[in-house]
Write an enzyme that holds these catalytic residues in place. Structure first.
Site, PDB file in Angstrom:
ATOM      1  N   VAL A   1      23.639 -57.715  49.681  1.00 19.82           N
ATOM      2  CA  VAL A   1      24.802 -57.970  48.838  1.00 19.82           C
ATOM      3  C   VAL A   1      24.449 -58.901  47.689  1.00 19.82           C
ATOM      4  O   VAL A   1      23.549 -59.727  47.800  1.00 19.82           O
ATOM      5  CB  VAL A   1      25.976 -58.594  49.640  1.00 19.82           C
TER       6      VAL A   1
ATOM      7  N   GLY B   1      19.378 -58.494  43.432  1.00 11.36           N
ATOM      8  CA  GLY B   1      19.258 -57.614  44.590  1.00 11.36           C
ATOM      9  C   GLY B   1      17.819 -57.183  44.810  1.00 11.36           C
ATOM     10  O   GLY B   1      17.321 -57.195  45.936  1.00 11.36           O
TER      11      GLY B   1
ATOM     12  N   GLU C   1      23.664 -45.183  50.312  1.00 14.26           N
ATOM     13  CA  GLU C   1      24.398 -44.104  49.682  1.00 14.26           C
ATOM     14  C   GLU C   1      23.453 -43.338  48.767  1.00 14.26           C
ATOM     15  O   GLU C   1      22.532 -43.924  48.174  1.00 14.26           O
ATOM     16  CB  GLU C   1      25.575 -44.650  48.872  1.00 14.26           C
ATOM     17  N   PRO C   2      23.663 -42.035  48.606  1.00 12.73           N
ATOM     18  CA  PRO C   2      22.775 -41.256  47.741  1.00 12.73           C
ATOM     19  C   PRO C   2      22.646 -41.817  46.328  1.00 12.73           C
ATOM     20  O   PRO C   2      21.578 -41.749  45.724  1.00 12.73           O
ATOM     21  CB  PRO C   2      23.434 -39.870  47.728  1.00 12.73           C
ATOM     22  N   ARG C   3      23.726 -42.422  45.806  1.00 11.11           N
ATOM     23  CA  ARG C   3      23.653 -42.897  44.422  1.00 11.11           C
ATOM     24  C   ARG C   3      22.793 -44.138  44.241  1.00 11.11           C
ATOM     25  O   ARG C   3      22.518 -44.526  43.095  1.00 11.11           O
ATOM     26  CB  ARG C   3      25.058 -43.153  43.879  1.00 11.11           C
TER      27      ARG C   3
ATOM     28  N   TYR D   1      15.955 -47.768  45.621  1.00 14.46           N
ATOM     29  CA  TYR D   1      14.979 -47.982  46.687  1.00 14.46           C
ATOM     30  C   TYR D   1      13.665 -47.254  46.436  1.00 14.46           C
ATOM     31  O   TYR D   1      12.621 -47.680  46.922  1.00 14.46           O
ATOM     32  CB  TYR D   1      15.596 -47.611  48.036  1.00 14.46           C
TER      33      TYR D   1
END
Length: 222
Positions: A144, A155, A179-181, A186
């Site tokens: 977060v 982040g 999430e895919p978005r 990553y």
């Protein structure tokens, strides 16, 4: 450093949300229809290796000194963190609030990296943790960033240091849900989609509306 892989999976007991770049956490409600499990590419091919400490360092895009010059202090243990303030960050980015005593216990059993707004500060502005066996495997949770501090690379800063600490411990199988978005974020950290289509699964109960179960109904979603 071994590469990692992402596995798209069906709904889990996770409710991932994007917070600037990403965040992850448990929720009692079913998650979105698509999530991703990221795990090392070598996971199915050979057992994890114990690497020398020097061989496992991760290149940091923002040094500790640069973060300090921008007013952020790097903290690599949960010692001194204001758990109530962390809960506030969770709430501001859409996470459910955690019971503070349970959250403290989770932190005691986790590898933690967080940033404060001053060397003596106890309020986190960016946070990530990982839990595992401390030898072979770890799962990253609760990434977060305080909304007012998003877009500053914080982040990525906590994730790079968390992965570096895990690698220095000899942990090579590092996984997380996304999430895919936010998959692209990553990939920048050497996580990659699994080419073999391995599926991640999670156990959770679903309430039934019938008074007595039948052989065709169950409180466990399979």
């Amino acid at each position: 450093m071994p590469r990692t892989q992402i596995i798209l999976q069906p709904p889990l007991l996770l409710r991932p949300r994007a917070l600037g770049i990403s965040s992850f956490g448990f929720s009692p409600q079913p998650p979105p229809k698509a999530a991703a499990l990221l795990m090392p590419l070598h996971h199915r091919r050979r057992p994890p290796l114990q690497l020398p400490r020097a061989a496992s360092s991760v290149r940091l895009t923002i040094s500790d000194d640069e973060l300090a010059s921008r007013g952020f202090a790097v903290r690599r243990t949960a010692e001194g963190i204001d758990v109530a303030a962390l809960n506030e960050v969770f709430a501001r980015v859409g996470f459910p609030r955690r019971q503070e005593d349970r959250l403290r216990r989770a932190l005691e059993h986790s590898r933690v990296v967080w940033l404060s707004a001053s060397p003596e500060g106890e309020r986190p502005v960016a946070f990530a943790r990982a839990a595992g066996d401390g030898v072979f495997n770890a799962v990253v949770w609760d990434v977060v960033v305080e909304p007012s501090c998003q877009g500053l690379g914080l982040g990525r800063a906590v994730m790079e240091r968390l992965v570096d600490d895990l690698r220095n411990d000899g942990v090579n199988n590092i996984v997380l849900y996304a999430e895919p978005r936010v998959v692209g974020f990553y990939k920048l950290l050497d996580f990659a989609m699994d080419p073999d289509g391995i599926r991640g699964m999670a156990y959770y109960h679903r309430k039934t509306t019938t008074a007595s179960p039948t052989p065709s109904s169950s409180s466990l979603l399979l």
